[in-house]
Design an enzyme around this catalytic site. Sequence first.
Site, PDB file in Angstrom:
ATOM      1  N   ASP A 131       0.824  -1.210   0.000  1.00  0.00           N
ATOM      2  CA  ASP A 131       0.000   0.000   0.000  1.00  0.00           C
ATOM      3  C   ASP A 131       0.859   1.263   0.000  1.00  0.00           C
ATOM      4  O   ASP A 131       0.381   2.358   0.317  1.00  0.00           O
ATOM      5  CB  ASP A 131      -0.901   0.028   1.250  1.00  0.00           C
ATOM      6  CG  ASP A 131      -2.100  -0.897   1.125  1.00  0.00           C
ATOM      7  OD1 ASP A 131      -2.232  -1.567   0.090  1.00  0.00           O
ATOM      8  OD2 ASP A 131      -2.896  -0.952   2.078  1.00  0.00           O
ATOM      9  N   ASP A 186       4.744  -9.225   9.088  1.00  0.00           N
ATOM     10  CA  ASP A 186       4.935  -7.796   8.882  1.00  0.00           C
ATOM     11  C   ASP A 186       6.316  -7.537   8.299  1.00  0.00           C
ATOM     12  O   ASP A 186       7.201  -8.404   8.311  1.00  0.00           O
ATOM     13  CB  ASP A 186       4.771  -7.039  10.200  1.00  0.00           C
ATOM     14  CG  ASP A 186       3.301  -6.847  10.577  1.00  0.00           C
ATOM     15  OD1 ASP A 186       2.426  -7.127   9.730  1.00  0.00           O
ATOM     16  OD2 ASP A 186       3.023  -6.428  11.721  1.00  0.00           O
ATOM     17  N   ASP A 188       8.963  -5.939   9.191  1.00  0.00           N
ATOM     18  CA  ASP A 188      10.190  -5.955   9.990  1.00  0.00           C
ATOM     19  C   ASP A 188      10.500  -7.339  10.554  1.00  0.00           C
ATOM     20  O   ASP A 188      11.407  -7.470  11.386  1.00  0.00           O
ATOM     21  CB  ASP A 188      10.087  -4.942  11.126  1.00  0.00           C
ATOM     22  CG  ASP A 188       8.835  -5.143  11.972  1.00  0.00           C
ATOM     23  OD1 ASP A 188       7.748  -5.175  11.386  1.00  0.00           O
ATOM     24  OD2 ASP A 188       8.942  -5.255  13.212  1.00  0.00           O
ATOM     25  N   ASP A 279      -6.325  -7.669  14.310  1.00  0.00           N
ATOM     26  CA  ASP A 279      -5.901  -9.026  14.672  1.00  0.00           C
ATOM     27  C   ASP A 279      -6.628  -9.538  15.917  1.00  0.00           C
ATOM     28  O   ASP A 279      -7.117 -10.667  15.945  1.00  0.00           O
ATOM     29  CB  ASP A 279      -4.386  -9.068  14.889  1.00  0.00           C
ATOM     30  CG  ASP A 279      -3.867  -7.869  15.691  1.00  0.00           C
ATOM     31  OD1 ASP A 279      -4.689  -7.144  16.291  1.00  0.00           O
ATOM     32  OD2 ASP A 279      -2.649  -7.650  15.709  1.00  0.00           O
TER      33      ASP A 279
END
Length: 544
Positions: A131, A186, A188, A279
């Site tokens: 995005d 994610d 990282d 989540d």
Amino acid sequence: MLTSDPNLLLSMLAVWDAPRGIGQYIRQHFLDRTFQGLYHANAFDLGLLIPYFVVLVLLASYGLHRYILVYLYYKHRDKRTTEPAALFRDLPRVTVQLPIFNEQYVVERLLDAVSKLKYPREKLDIQVLDDSTDETMDVARNLVERYAALGDPITYHHRTNREGFKAGALAAGMNIAKGEFIAIFDADFTPPADFLLRTIHHFTDPKIGMVQTRWTHINRNYSFLTQVEAILLDGHFVLEHSGRARSGVFFNFNGTAGVWRQKTIEEAGGWQHDTLTEDTDLSYRAQLEGWKFIYLQDVECPAELPVEMTAFKTQQARWAKGLVQTGKKILPRVLRSNAPWRTKIEAWYHLTANLSYPLMVVLSVLLLPAMVIRFYQGWFQMVYIDLPLFLASTFSISSFYLVSQRELFPKTWPRALIYLPFLMALGIGLTVTNTKAVIEALIGKESAFARTPKYRVESKLDKVGAKRYRKRLGWVPWVELLIGAYFALTVYYAIENENYITVPFLVLFVVGYWYTGLMSLLQGRFAGVSLSSETHTKPFPVGV
């Protein structure tokens, strides 16, 4: 053994009977009844003391809940999940989703790790759900093309509207996902090569809907701040997750480093973006539908901790606001459900835990006037009423995190004692930022999903070389400094009135507010000072 040295005995007696000695202090503050009964609380005093004690009792209840989680952790040690009940004869198809947004510094590391996952390539699909609105688009697209050319089953998907933020990206990816199971990482994170093989077999039980693994920390030793952050997260991933999972109550997916059964997501209503913690929202909806979750404490997935104070505060505020939003949305359903009462009570404490932040603000306002009033009531009452409540609400934190360090590092855990005062102070310093987030959630104020910027800072040799992702928190640091000054005044008042018992607690408030405020204001002021010539200032990964 009692000493027979007369000189030593005389010295001890001198200290006891000195004008400002220990004996005089105890007689004056605890044994002197000269003015007993002369003070009577009036309506104004009661108007301050009643909310003061109400807040203390509420905070103490959340503190006691931490002790309960530790108890559950040890009580159900035999229920620790390690090996799956069975193995798949034929491995199922898995879709790996990688949601990213302006992550140009870490996306290469992510794709490098995912490309090394040990799993049959014909049973694997990798989706880069981008995005981004900056150079990350070109970085990610070029990396995907490179790995695809090497034979990896990877595709690039870019959205321009960011509708639903991360939840929207995951939902869009699910619409075209081929896998029966969905693994999510994610930007990282760096999943180990055997991640899928160590998690997927737990789904041989058709009742299992999600498997969560434990986060570890790539840059744990980068700075004092990251050390404290690591201990905070260890407490969550060792005691909270394990305590809840082992005792059979609801616990949540952490947004990454986990695997879902696609059918579970669909039956629970899919990804929804009306909270900032999509989540946790999905986790509770799925478990209310009867799906079971598994937590694998022994399966680690390394990630990068925020290295800047404002990034850390932004992350914590998003989690605080999102959990309260989820609580408003989900708790009525949980309380009306057929779930056991222990599950409902645990869900209440889990989803309302961040209400302790506005309670801390109220306590901060009332502490000095309450201290003045309590001074005239007598120290004995303060010791047997105030002190137990303070201990329940504060020392539960230190014991909670010490236990988690002892579980993870049985030989070196005493080192954590150095960080505990600062951990408690940092928790106090987050009060203003998180109170603002909680109030916004309670009044229904919506806000965009604020990502936590990461810079691929892994060791002390690395430097934060980019300022574009750096966030400022406006007036919040100044308020933190002001509140810190207020507590410095309470420290002065306590010392002047020889109320030494409360001084250590008050100093924690001073250190916490001043530390978070000053770090936020000074962040980036010394960005040009490098610890090494090795920096990550190039906007594109090497080779792109």
